[in-house]
Design a protein around this motif. Structure first.
Motif, mmCIF file in Angstrom:
data_model
loop_
_atom_site.group_PDB
_atom_site.id
_atom_site.type_symbol
_atom_site.label_atom_id
_atom_site.label_comp_id
_atom_site.label_asym_id
_atom_site.label_seq_id
_atom_site.Cartn_x
_atom_site.Cartn_y
_atom_site.Cartn_z
ATOM 1 N N ARG A 92 17.534 28.117 9.021
ATOM 2 C CA ARG A 92 18.931 27.911 9.424
ATOM 3 C C ARG A 92 19.100 28.270 10.901
ATOM 4 O O ARG A 92 19.714 27.528 11.664
ATOM 5 N N ILE A 93 18.540 29.421 11.306
ATOM 6 C CA ILE A 93 18.651 29.869 12.694
ATOM 7 C C ILE A 93 17.859 28.963 13.622
ATOM 8 O O ILE A 93 18.361 28.532 14.673
ATOM 9 N N PHE A 94 16.606 28.632 13.257
ATOM 10 C CA PHE A 94 15.761 27.825 14.140
ATOM 11 C C PHE A 94 16.365 26.433 14.380
ATOM 12 O O PHE A 94 16.381 25.945 15.515
ATOM 13 N N ILE A 95 16.856 25.797 13.316
ATOM 14 C CA ILE A 95 17.478 24.483 13.463
ATOM 15 C C ILE A 95 18.765 24.580 14.279
ATOM 16 O O ILE A 95 19.048 23.726 15.131
ATOM 17 N N SER A 96 19.550 25.639 14.055
ATOM 18 C CA SER A 96 20.796 25.831 14.803
ATOM 19 C C SER A 96 20.516 26.010 16.295
ATOM 20 O O SER A 96 21.253 25.488 17.141
ATOM 21 N N ILE A 97 19.444 26.746 16.623
ATOM 22 C CA ILE A 97 19.070 26.933 18.036
ATOM 23 C C ILE A 97 18.795 25.585 18.696
ATOM 24 O O ILE A 97 19.291 25.295 19.792
ATOM 25 N N ILE A 98 18.004 24.758 18.031
ATOM 26 C CA ILE A 98 17.652 23.443 18.586
ATOM 27 C C ILE A 98 18.907 22.593 18.796
ATOM 28 O O ILE A 98 19.097 21.992 19.865
ATOM 29 N N MET A 99 19.787 22.555 17.802
ATOM 30 C CA MET A 99 20.984 21.715 17.871
ATOM 31 C C MET A 99 21.954 22.202 18.946
ATOM 32 O O MET A 99 22.488 21.410 19.733
ATOM 33 N N ILE B 1 24.182 22.482 10.512
ATOM 34 C CA ILE B 1 25.154 21.674 11.265
ATOM 35 C C ILE B 1 26.569 21.830 10.717
ATOM 36 O O ILE B 1 27.502 22.191 11.450
ATOM 37 N N VAL B 2 26.725 21.586 9.418
ATOM 38 C CA VAL B 2 28.070 21.536 8.826
ATOM 39 C C VAL B 2 28.640 22.929 8.559
ATOM 40 O O VAL B 2 29.842 23.136 8.694
ATOM 41 N N PHE B 3 27.771 23.896 8.214
ATOM 42 C CA PHE B 3 28.282 25.208 7.818
ATOM 43 C C PHE B 3 27.956 26.321 8.807
ATOM 44 O O PHE B 3 28.241 27.484 8.514
ATOM 45 N N THR B 4 27.359 25.989 9.951
ATOM 46 C CA THR B 4 27.101 27.002 10.972
ATOM 47 C C THR B 4 27.682 26.570 12.321
ATOM 48 O O THR B 4 28.617 27.181 12.831
#
Length: 279
Positions: free
Chosen positions: A20-27, A203-206
């Protein structure tokens, strides 16, 4: 958010948090570097211009906020998948009250008599719930306390772009989780079902909720926003009872209704202002 979390509950909570964190960082950083570079330059210039003492304070508060939000995310995921959705929902119901109490103790913010009464009623509700399920209440208070302290820290940090600040927090959260990832992670998941849910959560919840929260006051009165925050636990309770069929006894129901009463008392002034504006 509880629905996709429950769908991948067979994965350990720390694994869900890692990705969740790694994908959020990229986005988030893709968005910053593509569309928000002027705001990023302004923030860098502002931090460079700070006195040494203020710069150290800013860095320490940024690190602290990252630790707190990471702790909040992990405890929430664990509660949803391993404790109960009611505990997770209860956490965000009591969170604004704990935030007000922390603001009073730490930031010396004044509490009106009405808000003091609301906090006392909420405390009674917590005690009642603790007599029924101490384990759930402890988890709820831990989740709420992480987020309440995070909000208090954010109140101190000012004059920086909130979305850019989120990007820095996510990087620090990733650094916090990285040693655990290398030491205790399972094999890299290749399940499409898992990754589709991680993308949904990231994406949707963070990212989107935090982004909307940063800019909500530009489009709506603060009084309306304050009341809408309580839609979160209301929806969560509805999902727990009607979708996941979690049971609630009369003892718990009375305690939850008492907490709802404390929320109404706490937000009496906000409710009056909204009703007055409508009239």
């Amino acid at each position: 958010m509880s629905v996709p979390l429950r769908n991948i509950k067979h994965f350990p909570p720390q694994e869900i948090l890692y990705y969740r964190i790694f994908i959020s960082i990229i986005m988030v950083w893709a968005t910053i570097l593509l569309f928000r570079r002027p705001a990023l330059r302004n923030d860098i210039a502002y931090i460079k211009a700070l006195a040494l003492k203020e710069k150290r304070k800013f860095i320490l508060l940024t690190i602290l906020s990252s630790i707190l939000i990471t702790g909040n995310w992990f405890t929430y995921i664990f509660a949803v998948n391993s404790v109960s959705l009611k505990a997770a929902a209860f956490a965000y119901m009591v969170c604004p009250l704990i935030t007000a109490l922390c603001g009073f103790i730490i930031l010396k913010e004044q509490l009106t008599k009405t808000k003091t009464v609301a906090i006392i009623v909420a405390f009674i509700s917590i005690v009642l719930l603790a007599t029924g399920s101490l384990y759930e209440v402890i988890w709820a208070v831990v989740i709420a306390s992480f987020y309440a302290l995070y909000v208090v820290v954010l109140k101190v940090i000012q004059n920086v772009d909130k979305f850019n600040f989120l990007g820095v927090q996510l990087i620090l959260s990733g650094i916090i989780m990285l040693p655990m990832y290398f030491i205790n992670s399972n094999a890299f998941p290749t399940d499409t079902f898992f990754w589709s849910h991680i993308l949904l959560i990231a994406i949707v919840f963070t990212i989107i909720p935090l982004f909307l929260n940063s800019y909500a006051l530009l489009g709506m009165p603060s009084s309306a926003l304050g009341i809408l925050i309580y839609l979160n636990p209301i929806v969560a309770f509805a999902v727990a009872f009607f979708y996941f069929k979690e049971k609630i006894d009369m003892h718990q129901l009375f305690a939850y209704l008492l907490l709802l009463l404390s929320i109404i008392i706490f937000n009496a002034q906000l409710l009056k202002s909204v009703i007055y504006k409508k009239q």
